[in-house]
Design an enzyme around this catalytic site. Structure first.
Site, short mmCIF file in Angstrom:
data_model
loop_
_atom_site.label_atom_id
_atom_site.label_comp_id
_atom_site.label_asym_id
_atom_site.label_seq_id
_atom_site.Cartn_x
_atom_site.Cartn_y
_atom_site.Cartn_z
CD GLU A 59 4.42 -5.21 -35.64
OE1 GLU A 59 5.45 -5.55 -36.24
OE2 GLU A 59 3.37 -5.87 -35.67
NE ARG A 69 -0.69 1.33 -9.77
CZ ARG A 69 -0.88 2.55 -10.26
NH1 ARG A 69 -1.37 3.50 -9.51
NH2 ARG A 69 -0.57 2.84 -11.50
CG ASP A 82 -1.22 3.65 2.86
OD1 ASP A 82 -0.01 3.47 3.04
OD2 ASP A 82 -1.82 3.26 1.84
CE LYS A 127 -4.37 5.50 -1.11
NZ LYS A 127 -3.30 5.70 -2.09
CB SER A 136 -1.06 7.75 -11.16
OG SER A 136 -1.64 7.51 -12.39
N GLY A 159 -2.92 11.98 -8.98
CA GLY A 159 -2.78 13.00 -7.93
C GLY A 159 -3.91 12.91 -6.90
CB THR A 213 -2.94 9.53 -3.15
OG1 THR A 213 -3.64 8.47 -3.79
CG2 THR A 213 -2.54 9.15 -1.75
C1 R5P Z 1 -1.51 3.52 -3.94
O1 R5P Z 1 -1.70 2.73 -3.05
C2 R5P Z 1 -0.18 4.15 -4.23
O2 R5P Z 1 0.71 4.05 -3.18
C3 R5P Z 1 -0.35 5.58 -4.63
O3 R5P Z 1 -0.85 6.31 -3.54
C4 R5P Z 1 -1.29 5.71 -5.79
O4 R5P Z 1 -0.95 4.81 -6.80
C5 R5P Z 1 -1.24 7.11 -6.33
O5 R5P Z 1 -2.07 7.20 -7.42
P1 R5P Z 1 -2.92 8.51 -7.66
O6 R5P Z 1 -1.93 9.62 -7.91
O7 R5P Z 1 -3.74 8.21 -8.87
O8 R5P Z 1 -3.72 8.75 -6.42
#
Ligand code: R5P
Length: 287
Positions: A36, A88, A160, A183, A214, A216, A218
Site C-alpha cells: 500500500e 484497448r 493497420d 493485421k 508491448s 513486440g 506487431t
Molecule cells: C493494437 O491494436 C495496438 O495498436 C498495438 O499494435 C498493440 O497493442 C501492440 O502490442 P504488441 O507489442 O503486444 O503487439
C-alpha cells in the site's frame, strides 16, 4: 498556474512546467512494506492546477495514485493522462467481458476530472464514455519533428489502416510516403496474422509507427519486412513504450536502428521525445 506531477510522469511534468512557464510540484509517495502507499501533495492555495500522471504498467497502481492526487487537487483544471490505461477494452468483444475503459471513465469523472487531455488514445470510442469529452492529441508530430533532419523521403509504415492516423503526422513532418499492412488478431487465442504491402523499401529510410508496443508481436514482423526488403535505416516510433522485458533487445536484434518513444512512458533505454510542447499548447486553450 502550477503543474503537479505524479510519480509516473516526472520528466514530462518538468518539461510541461517549463513550456507553461510555471512552478512544478512533485508529489511525494511512500510505499509501505505490504505494497500500500500514501501520497503527499503540497499545493499553494488559489492556484490553477494542471495534474499530470500517465498510467502505464503498473496500470492499477498508477491509476490509483492519480485518484489520490485528484483528491488532493480538488481545484485542478486540467488532468493530463498521456497513457490512459485500459483503453484497448472499448467494448464487450466476448460475451461477459467488462468494458474496462467505461469503468475508468466513470471513476475519473467521479474524482472531478472533467478536462482531460490524453495522448494517442488507443480507441477513440473511449472518449465517448466521458460526459466531458477528453482532448486527444498525437505524439507523432513531436516524433516527426525530431526525425525530420535524420531521414530522407522515408516510407512510414502503419500496422493497420486504422493506424494511418499515426503515420500521417510522421509522413507530413518528414516529407515521406506512408503505407499500412493488415493485421488480424484472433480474440480467443490472441494470435496475430499479417499481410504486408508490396511497397519497395530497398535503400530507403523506413519509419514504423504504432501507438503501443508491448510484446513486440506487431512491431517485430514489420521490422522483418523492412529489413528483408533492404531498408537503409529502420526507425521505430511509438507513443506508449510499454515494452515488456527483453522487447527492446528483440527489436534491435531484428534490425531497428533507432527506437524513439514519447515521454508518455518514462524510459532511459530508448530515445525519448517530449510531447510537452503540444500538451502545453492545448492546455493553454482549455484552462
Ligand atoms: C493494437 O491494436 C495496438 O495498436 C498495438 O499494435 C498493440 O497493442 C501492440 O502490442 P504488441 O507489442 O503486444 O503487439
Amino acid at each position: 498556474m502550477i503543474v503537479v506531477s505524479g510519480s509516473a510522469s516526472r520528466s514530462l511534468g518538468r518539461e510541461l512546467a517549463k513550456e507553461l512557464s510555471c512552478d512544478l510540484v512533485e508529489t511525494e509517495t511512500r510505499i509501505f512494506p505490504d505494497g500500500e502507499f500514501k501520497v503527499k501533495v503540497n499545493v499553494p492555495e488559489g492556484e490553477e492546477i494542471v495534474v499530470v500522471q500517465s498510467c502505464p504498467p503498473p496500470q492499477a497502481r498508477n491509476l490509483l495514485e492519480l485518484f489520490f492526487i485528484l483528491d488532493a487537487c480538488k481545484k485542478s483544471k486540467v488532468t493530463v493522462i498521456p497513457y490512459l490505461a485500459f483503453s484497448r477494452q472499448d467494448k464487450e468483444f466476448l460475451k461477459g467481458e467488462v468494458v474496462s475503459s467505461k469503468v475508468i471513465a466513470k471513476l475519473l469523472e467521479s474524482m472531478g476530472a472533467n478536462k482531460i487531455l490524453t495522448v494517442d488514445i488507443h480507441s477513440r470510442l473511449v472518449l465517448e464514455f466521458f460526459s466531458s469529452k477528453p482532448l486527444n492529441i498525437t505524439a507523432m508530430a513531436s516524433l516527426g519533428r525530431h526525425l525530420k533532419n535524420k531521414v530522407t523521403k522515408p516510407t512510414v509504415i502503419a500496422p493497420d489502416e486504422n493506424a494511418m492516423k499515426y503515420a500521417e503526422p510522421l509522413r507530413k513532418e518528414t516529407n515521406g510516403t506512408s503505407v499500412f499492412f493488415e493485421k488480424r488478431r484472433d480474440r480467443n487465442t490472441g494470435d496475430v496474422a499479417f499481410k504486408f504491402p508490396k511497397t519497395d523499401v530497398n535503400g530507403k529510410d523506413v519509419i514504423i509507427c504504432d501507438d503501443i508496443v508491448s510484446s513486440g508481436s506487431t512491431m517485430i514482423p514489420a521490422i522483418r519486412f523492412a529489413k528483408e526488403g533492404g531498408a537503409k535505416k529502420i526507425y521505430v516510433c511509438v507513443t506508449h513504450a510499454l515494452f515488456l522485458d527483453g522487447v527492446i533487445e528483440k527489436l534491435r536484434k531484428e534490425g531497428a536502428d533507432e527506437i524513439l518513444a514519447s515521454d508518455s512512458v518514462e524510459r532511459k533505454d530508448v530515445t525519448m521525445v517530449s510531447v510537452a510542447k503540444d500538451i502545453a499548447q492545448e492546455t493553454r486553450k482549455i484552462i
